[in-house]
Design a protein around this motif. Structure first.
Motif, PDB file in Angstrom:
ATOM      1  N   ASP A  80     -19.006-104.798 -78.765  1.00  0.00           N
ATOM      2  CA  ASP A  80     -18.866-103.364 -78.643  1.00  0.00           C
ATOM      3  C   ASP A  80     -17.474-102.855 -79.012  1.00  0.00           C
ATOM      4  O   ASP A  80     -17.189-101.684 -78.893  1.00  0.00           O
ATOM      5  CB  ASP A  80     -19.256-102.891 -77.242  1.00  0.00           C
ATOM      6  CG  ASP A  80     -18.730-103.774 -76.151  1.00  0.00           C
ATOM      7  OD1 ASP A  80     -18.516-104.952 -76.421  1.00  0.00           O
ATOM      8  OD2 ASP A  80     -18.565-103.279 -75.025  1.00  0.00           O
ATOM      9  N   HIS A  81     -16.576-103.735 -79.475  1.00  0.00           N
ATOM     10  CA  HIS A  81     -15.237-103.292 -79.865  1.00  0.00           C
ATOM     11  C   HIS A  81     -15.041-103.316 -81.375  1.00  0.00           C
ATOM     12  O   HIS A  81     -13.944-103.053 -81.864  1.00  0.00           O
ATOM     13  CB  HIS A  81     -14.172-104.147 -79.188  1.00  0.00           C
ATOM     14  CG  HIS A  81     -14.108-103.926 -77.708  1.00  0.00           C
ATOM     15  ND1 HIS A  81     -13.631-102.764 -77.149  1.00  0.00           N
ATOM     16  CD2 HIS A  81     -14.489-104.701 -76.665  1.00  0.00           C
ATOM     17  CE1 HIS A  81     -13.705-102.835 -75.834  1.00  0.00           C
ATOM     18  NE2 HIS A  81     -14.228-104.000 -75.508  1.00  0.00           N
ATOM     19  N   ASN A  82     -16.070-103.662 -82.131  1.00  0.00           N
ATOM     20  CA  ASN A  82     -16.031-103.630 -83.595  1.00  0.00           C
ATOM     21  C   ASN A  82     -14.847-104.388 -84.185  1.00  0.00           C
ATOM     22  O   ASN A  82     -14.081-103.868 -84.974  1.00  0.00           O
ATOM     23  CB  ASN A  82     -16.046-102.183 -84.104  1.00  0.00           C
ATOM     24  CG  ASN A  82     -17.295-101.456 -83.676  1.00  0.00           C
ATOM     25  OD1 ASN A  82     -18.348-102.062 -83.560  1.00  0.00           O
ATOM     26  ND2 ASN A  82     -17.176-100.159 -83.427  1.00  0.00           N
ATOM     27  N   SER A  83     -14.662-105.593 -83.754  1.00  0.00           N
ATOM     28  CA  SER A  83     -13.638-106.534 -84.235  1.00  0.00           C
ATOM     29  C   SER A  83     -12.227-105.967 -84.207  1.00  0.00           C
ATOM     30  O   SER A  83     -11.405-106.268 -85.066  1.00  0.00           O
ATOM     31  CB  SER A  83     -13.993-107.026 -85.650  1.00  0.00           C
ATOM     32  OG  SER A  83     -13.887-105.971 -86.586  1.00  0.00           O
ATOM     33  N   GLN A  84     -11.914-105.151 -83.224  1.00  0.00           N
ATOM     34  CA  GLN A  84     -10.536-104.695 -83.060  1.00  0.00           C
ATOM     35  C   GLN A  84      -9.841-105.593 -82.049  1.00  0.00           C
ATOM     36  O   GLN A  84     -10.480-106.175 -81.181  1.00  0.00           O
ATOM     37  CB  GLN A  84     -10.480-103.233 -82.622  1.00  0.00           C
ATOM     38  CG  GLN A  84     -11.063-102.976 -81.240  1.00  0.00           C
ATOM     39  CD  GLN A  84     -11.112-101.503 -80.903  1.00  0.00           C
ATOM     40  OE1 GLN A  84     -11.017-100.669 -81.784  1.00  0.00           O
ATOM     41  NE2 GLN A  84     -11.271-101.198 -79.641  1.00  0.00           N
ATOM     42  N   GLN A  85      -8.567-105.722 -82.145  1.00  0.00           N
ATOM     43  CA  GLN A  85      -7.790-106.588 -81.274  1.00  0.00           C
ATOM     44  C   GLN A  85      -7.614-105.917 -79.919  1.00  0.00           C
ATOM     45  O   GLN A  85      -7.232-104.750 -79.830  1.00  0.00           O
ATOM     46  CB  GLN A  85      -6.421-106.849 -81.929  1.00  0.00           C
ATOM     47  CG  GLN A  85      -5.748-108.092 -81.479  1.00  0.00           C
ATOM     48  CD  GLN A  85      -6.501-109.370 -81.845  1.00  0.00           C
ATOM     49  OE1 GLN A  85      -7.655-109.346 -82.229  1.00  0.00           O
ATOM     50  NE2 GLN A  85      -5.831-110.470 -81.726  1.00  0.00           N
ATOM     51  N   LEU A  86      -7.924-106.656 -78.833  1.00  0.00           N
ATOM     52  CA  LEU A  86      -7.807-106.112 -77.486  1.00  0.00           C
ATOM     53  C   LEU A  86      -6.480-106.529 -76.878  1.00  0.00           C
ATOM     54  O   LEU A  86      -5.998-107.649 -77.092  1.00  0.00           O
ATOM     55  CB  LEU A  86      -8.953-106.605 -76.613  1.00  0.00           C
ATOM     56  CG  LEU A  86     -10.360-106.186 -77.016  1.00  0.00           C
ATOM     57  CD1 LEU A  86     -11.362-106.830 -76.074  1.00  0.00           C
ATOM     58  CD2 LEU A  86     -10.508-104.690 -76.993  1.00  0.00           C
TER      59      LEU A  86
ATOM     60  N   MET B  62      -8.615-107.072 -72.065  1.00  0.00           N
ATOM     61  CA  MET B  62      -9.357-108.334 -71.926  1.00  0.00           C
ATOM     62  C   MET B  62      -9.675-108.614 -70.457  1.00  0.00           C
ATOM     63  O   MET B  62     -10.775-109.050 -70.128  1.00  0.00           O
ATOM     64  CB  MET B  62      -8.545-109.494 -72.515  1.00  0.00           C
ATOM     65  CG  MET B  62      -8.462-109.483 -74.016  1.00  0.00           C
ATOM     66  SD  MET B  62     -10.039-109.804 -74.771  1.00  0.00           S
ATOM     67  CE  MET B  62     -10.199-111.532 -74.472  1.00  0.00           C
ATOM     68  N   VAL B  63      -8.702-108.359 -69.595  1.00  0.00           N
ATOM     69  CA  VAL B  63      -8.929-108.577 -68.162  1.00  0.00           C
ATOM     70  C   VAL B  63     -10.007-107.634 -67.661  1.00  0.00           C
ATOM     71  O   VAL B  63     -10.916-108.038 -66.937  1.00  0.00           O
ATOM     72  CB  VAL B  63      -7.616-108.402 -67.368  1.00  0.00           C
ATOM     73  CG1 VAL B  63      -7.887-108.338 -65.875  1.00  0.00           C
ATOM     74  CG2 VAL B  63      -6.667-109.540 -67.676  1.00  0.00           C
ATOM     75  N   ARG B  64      -9.923-106.378 -68.060  1.00  0.00           N
ATOM     76  CA  ARG B  64     -10.929-105.409 -67.628  1.00  0.00           C
ATOM     77  C   ARG B  64     -12.311-105.766 -68.156  1.00  0.00           C
ATOM     78  O   ARG B  64     -13.322-105.572 -67.478  1.00  0.00           O
ATOM     79  CB  ARG B  64     -10.548-104.014 -68.088  1.00  0.00           C
ATOM     80  CG  ARG B  64      -9.422-103.418 -67.298  1.00  0.00           C
ATOM     81  CD  ARG B  64      -9.128-102.018 -67.761  1.00  0.00           C
ATOM     82  NE  ARG B  64      -7.999-101.458 -67.029  1.00  0.00           N
ATOM     83  CZ  ARG B  64      -7.284-100.442 -67.457  1.00  0.00           C
ATOM     84  NH1 ARG B  64      -7.574 -99.860 -68.608  1.00  0.00           N
ATOM     85  NH2 ARG B  64      -6.285-100.006 -66.742  1.00  0.00           N
TER      86      ARG B  64
ATOM     87  N   LEU C  62     -16.055-112.247 -61.617  1.00  0.00           N
ATOM     88  CA  LEU C  62     -16.170-112.025 -60.168  1.00  0.00           C
ATOM     89  C   LEU C  62     -17.615-112.059 -59.707  1.00  0.00           C
ATOM     90  O   LEU C  62     -17.919-112.551 -58.610  1.00  0.00           O
ATOM     91  CB  LEU C  62     -15.523-110.695 -59.784  1.00  0.00           C
ATOM     92  CG  LEU C  62     -13.997-110.645 -59.920  1.00  0.00           C
ATOM     93  CD1 LEU C  62     -13.492-109.249 -59.622  1.00  0.00           C
ATOM     94  CD2 LEU C  62     -13.351-111.663 -59.008  1.00  0.00           C
ATOM     95  N   ALA C  63     -18.537-111.575 -60.522  1.00  0.00           N
ATOM     96  CA  ALA C  63     -19.955-111.633 -60.173  1.00  0.00           C
ATOM     97  C   ALA C  63     -20.440-113.079 -60.118  1.00  0.00           C
ATOM     98  O   ALA C  63     -21.207-113.449 -59.221  1.00  0.00           O
ATOM     99  CB  ALA C  63     -20.776-110.833 -61.177  1.00  0.00           C
TER     100      ALA C  63
END
Length: 85
Positions: free
Chosen positions: A3-9, A14-16, A23-24
């Motif tokens: 869902d980020h269309n190959s953009q750098q996070l 990344m943590v979010r 955690l689940a």
């Protein structure tokens, strides 16, 4: 991630993005472990209750003098027997 269309996070993104599934998974494993650890105790208490019921019915069948139903004395003797005293 799709869902980020190959953009750098960034690190924060990344943590979010991964915190909730991690955690689940941890909480699910924790609940399964707690449930599995409760099984021996549940079996022990089930067998104890069966022992009490059986002892009360056996002692009630003897028809103790002066006692109409399974009273406190019969129950206490059943508990004594099932606890091994």
């Amino acid at each position: 991630m799709g869902d980020h269309n190959s953009q750098q996070l960034t690190a924060r993104e990344m943590v979010r993005a991964h915190a909730y599934p991690v955690l689940a998974a941890i909480s699910s494993l924790s609940l399964v472990c707690i449930a599995v650890l409760q099984i021996p105790s549940a079996v022990k208490h089930h067998r104890y209750n069966l022992c009490i019921d059986e002892q009360v019915s056996l002692r009630h069948a003897r028809k103790l003098a002066g006692q109409d139903g399974p009273g406190k004395l019969i129950y206490l003797k059943a508990v004594q027997h099932c606890e091994g005293r």
